[in-house]
Design a protein around this motif. Structure first.
Motif, PDB file in Angstrom:
ATOM      1  N   THR A   1       0.830  -1.200   0.000  1.00 55.69           N
ATOM      2  CA  THR A   1       0.000   0.000   0.000  1.00 55.69           C
ATOM      3  C   THR A   1       0.865   1.251   0.000  1.00 55.69           C
ATOM      4  O   THR A   1       1.745   1.410   0.848  1.00 55.69           O
ATOM      5  N   ALA A   2       0.623   2.124  -0.977  1.00 62.34           N
ATOM      6  CA  ALA A   2       1.421   3.332  -1.125  1.00 62.34           C
ATOM      7  C   ALA A   2       0.881   4.151  -2.298  1.00 62.34           C
ATOM      8  O   ALA A   2       0.030   3.667  -3.058  1.00 62.34           O
ATOM      9  N   VAL A   3       1.401   5.358  -2.419  1.00 60.15           N
ATOM     10  CA  VAL A   3       1.200   6.121  -3.653  1.00 60.15           C
ATOM     11  C   VAL A   3       2.334   5.747  -4.594  1.00 60.15           C
ATOM     12  O   VAL A   3       3.514   5.820  -4.212  1.00 60.15           O
ATOM     13  N   TYR A   4       1.984   5.337  -5.791  1.00 60.07           N
ATOM     14  CA  TYR A   4       2.976   4.910  -6.783  1.00 60.07           C
ATOM     15  C   TYR A   4       3.187   6.036  -7.792  1.00 60.07           C
ATOM     16  O   TYR A   4       2.222   6.562  -8.358  1.00 60.07           O
ATOM     17  N   TYR A   5       4.452   6.370  -7.996  1.00 60.50           N
ATOM     18  CA  TYR A   5       4.823   7.464  -8.886  1.00 60.50           C
ATOM     19  C   TYR A   5       5.609   6.936 -10.081  1.00 60.50           C
ATOM     20  O   TYR A   5       6.531   6.115  -9.926  1.00 60.50           O
ATOM     21  N   CYS A   6       5.275   7.446 -11.240  1.00 64.46           N
ATOM     22  CA  CYS A   6       6.038   7.151 -12.451  1.00 64.46           C
ATOM     23  C   CYS A   6       7.182   8.154 -12.567  1.00 64.46           C
ATOM     24  O   CYS A   6       7.020   9.343 -12.243  1.00 64.46           O
ATOM     25  N   ASN A   7       8.318   7.674 -13.020  1.00 67.40           N
ATOM     26  CA  ASN A   7       9.504   8.516 -13.161  1.00 67.40           C
ATOM     27  C   ASN A   7      10.106   8.325 -14.542  1.00 67.40           C
ATOM     28  O   ASN A   7      10.109   7.214 -15.074  1.00 67.40           O
ATOM     29  N   ALA A   8      10.618   9.416 -15.103  1.00 65.43           N
ATOM     30  CA  ALA A   8      11.359   9.341 -16.370  1.00 65.43           C
ATOM     31  C   ALA A   8      12.676  10.085 -16.208  1.00 65.43           C
ATOM     32  O   ALA A   8      12.706  11.181 -15.629  1.00 65.43           O
ATOM     33  N   VAL A   9      13.746   9.473 -16.671  1.00 62.40           N
ATOM     34  CA  VAL A   9      15.077  10.088 -16.633  1.00 62.40           C
ATOM     35  C   VAL A   9      15.457  10.484 -18.054  1.00 62.40           C
ATOM     36  O   VAL A   9      15.520   9.626 -18.939  1.00 62.40           O
ATOM     37  N   ILE A  10      15.678  11.763 -18.244  1.00 61.47           N
ATOM     38  CA  ILE A  10      16.063  12.302 -19.552  1.00 61.47           C
ATOM     39  C   ILE A  10      17.546  12.657 -19.514  1.00 61.47           C
ATOM     40  O   ILE A  10      18.003  13.289 -18.558  1.00 61.47           O
ATOM     41  N   VAL A  11      18.270  12.226 -20.522  1.00 57.46           N
ATOM     42  CA  VAL A  11      19.679  12.601 -20.632  1.00 57.46           C
ATOM     43  C   VAL A  11      19.849  13.428 -21.900  1.00 57.46           C
ATOM     44  O   VAL A  11      19.681  12.934 -23.011  1.00 57.46           O
ATOM     45  N   ASP A  12      20.164  14.705 -21.697  1.00 54.07           N
ATOM     46  CA  ASP A  12      20.333  15.641 -22.811  1.00 54.07           C
ATOM     47  C   ASP A  12      21.455  16.590 -22.436  1.00 54.07           C
ATOM     48  O   ASP A  12      21.237  17.778 -22.172  1.00 54.07           O
ATOM     49  N   GLY A  13      22.662  16.034 -22.372  1.00 54.25           N
ATOM     50  CA  GLY A  13      23.772  16.809 -21.850  1.00 54.25           C
ATOM     51  C   GLY A  13      23.824  16.700 -20.338  1.00 54.25           C
ATOM     52  O   GLY A  13      24.837  16.363 -19.746  1.00 54.25           O
ATOM     53  N   LYS A  14      22.717  16.979 -19.728  1.00 54.72           N
ATOM     54  CA  LYS A  14      22.538  16.784 -18.290  1.00 54.72           C
ATOM     55  C   LYS A  14      21.465  15.727 -18.074  1.00 54.72           C
ATOM     56  O   LYS A  14      20.797  15.305 -19.006  1.00 54.72           O
ATOM     57  N   GLU A  15      21.304  15.343 -16.821  1.00 52.26           N
ATOM     58  CA  GLU A  15      20.271  14.365 -16.469  1.00 52.26           C
ATOM     59  C   GLU A  15      19.116  15.084 -15.785  1.00 52.26           C
ATOM     60  O   GLU A  15      19.316  15.876 -14.854  1.00 52.26           O
ATOM     61  N   TYR A  16      17.912  14.800 -16.244  1.00 51.55           N
ATOM     62  CA  TYR A  16      16.723  15.428 -15.672  1.00 51.55           C
ATOM     63  C   TYR A  16      15.749  14.341 -15.225  1.00 51.55           C
ATOM     64  O   TYR A  16      15.594  13.320 -15.893  1.00 51.55           O
ATOM     65  N   ASP A  17      15.080  14.595 -14.111  1.00 52.78           N
ATOM     66  CA  ASP A  17      14.057  13.689 -13.596  1.00 52.78           C
ATOM     67  C   ASP A  17      12.685  14.321 -13.741  1.00 52.78           C
ATOM     68  O   ASP A  17      12.488  15.482 -13.403  1.00 52.78           O
ATOM     69  N   TYR A  18      11.740  13.517 -14.228  1.00 52.23           N
ATOM     70  CA  TYR A  18      10.347  13.948 -14.297  1.00 52.23           C
ATOM     71  C   TYR A  18       9.490  12.955 -13.532  1.00 52.23           C
ATOM     72  O   TYR A  18       9.778  11.751 -13.506  1.00 52.23           O
ATOM     73  N   TRP A  19       8.408  13.478 -12.922  1.00 51.60           N
ATOM     74  CA  TRP A  19       7.533  12.648 -12.091  1.00 51.60           C
ATOM     75  C   TRP A  19       6.082  12.823 -12.494  1.00 51.60           C
ATOM     76  O   TRP A  19       5.662  13.908 -12.870  1.00 51.60           O
ATOM     77  N   GLY A  20       5.337  11.743 -12.366  1.00 46.12           N
ATOM     78  CA  GLY A  20       3.901  11.824 -12.518  1.00 46.12           C
ATOM     79  C   GLY A  20       3.266  12.306 -11.229  1.00 46.12           C
ATOM     80  O   GLY A  20       3.939  12.545 -10.226  1.00 46.12           O
ATOM     81  N   GLN A  21       1.932  12.392 -11.251  1.00 43.04           N
ATOM     82  CA  GLN A  21       1.213  12.932 -10.095  1.00 43.04           C
ATOM     83  C   GLN A  21       0.980  11.880  -9.015  1.00 43.04           C
ATOM     84  O   GLN A  21       0.623  12.210  -7.888  1.00 43.04           O
ATOM     85  N   GLY A  22       1.192  10.624  -9.357  1.00 50.34           N
ATOM     86  CA  GLY A  22       1.014   9.544  -8.391  1.00 50.34           C
ATOM     87  C   GLY A  22      -0.362   8.916  -8.481  1.00 50.34           C
ATOM     88  O   GLY A  22      -1.351   9.572  -8.819  1.00 50.34           O
TER      89      GLY A  22
END
Length: 118
Positions: free
Chosen positions: A90-111
């Motif tokens: 039991t928890a809130v489940y979040y989707c994550n995406a890692v973008i690499v475009d020179g640097k690394e960026y993290d994006y998250w869903g709303q859960g």
């Protein structure tokens, strides 16, 4: 920018199954990996499973043999099939995406809430 929209959470009895979906849109051509994390009340967010653009997967020990991460590149969607669910899942489940475009960026869903209870 990347937008992530999760779906598929809900209430399920112990031993049951759920499938979570995460649809990605926007600047998705540089996605290195996508994954699922979860956060239970009073606890830190923890990794559940990840899958790279090359198809390599990683699962947390607590979900090995029960959860499977997969993706459909044509739909830009990542799935988390959860079987043999336990109350401790039991928890809130979040989707994550890692973008690499020179640097690394993290994006998250709303859960999305997953509750395992009888």
């Amino acid at each position: 920018q990347v937008q992530l929209v999760e779906s598929g959470g809900g209430l399920v009895q112990p031993g049951g199954s759920l499938r979570l979906s995460c649809a990605a849109s926007g600047s998705i051509f540089n996605i290195y990996a996508m994954g699922w994390y979860r956060q239970a009340p009073g606890k830190q967010r923890e990794l559940v499973a990840t899958i790279t653009s090359g198809g390599s997967t990683k699962n947390a020990e607590s979900v090995k043999g029960r959860f499977t991460i997969s993706r459909d590149d044509a739909k830009n969607t990542v799935y988390l099939q959860m079987n043999s669910l336990k109350p401790e899942d039991t928890a809130v489940y979040y989707c994550n995406a890692v973008i690499v475009d020179g640097k690394e960026y993290d994006y998250w869903g709303q859960g999305t809430q997953v509750t395992v209870s009888s």
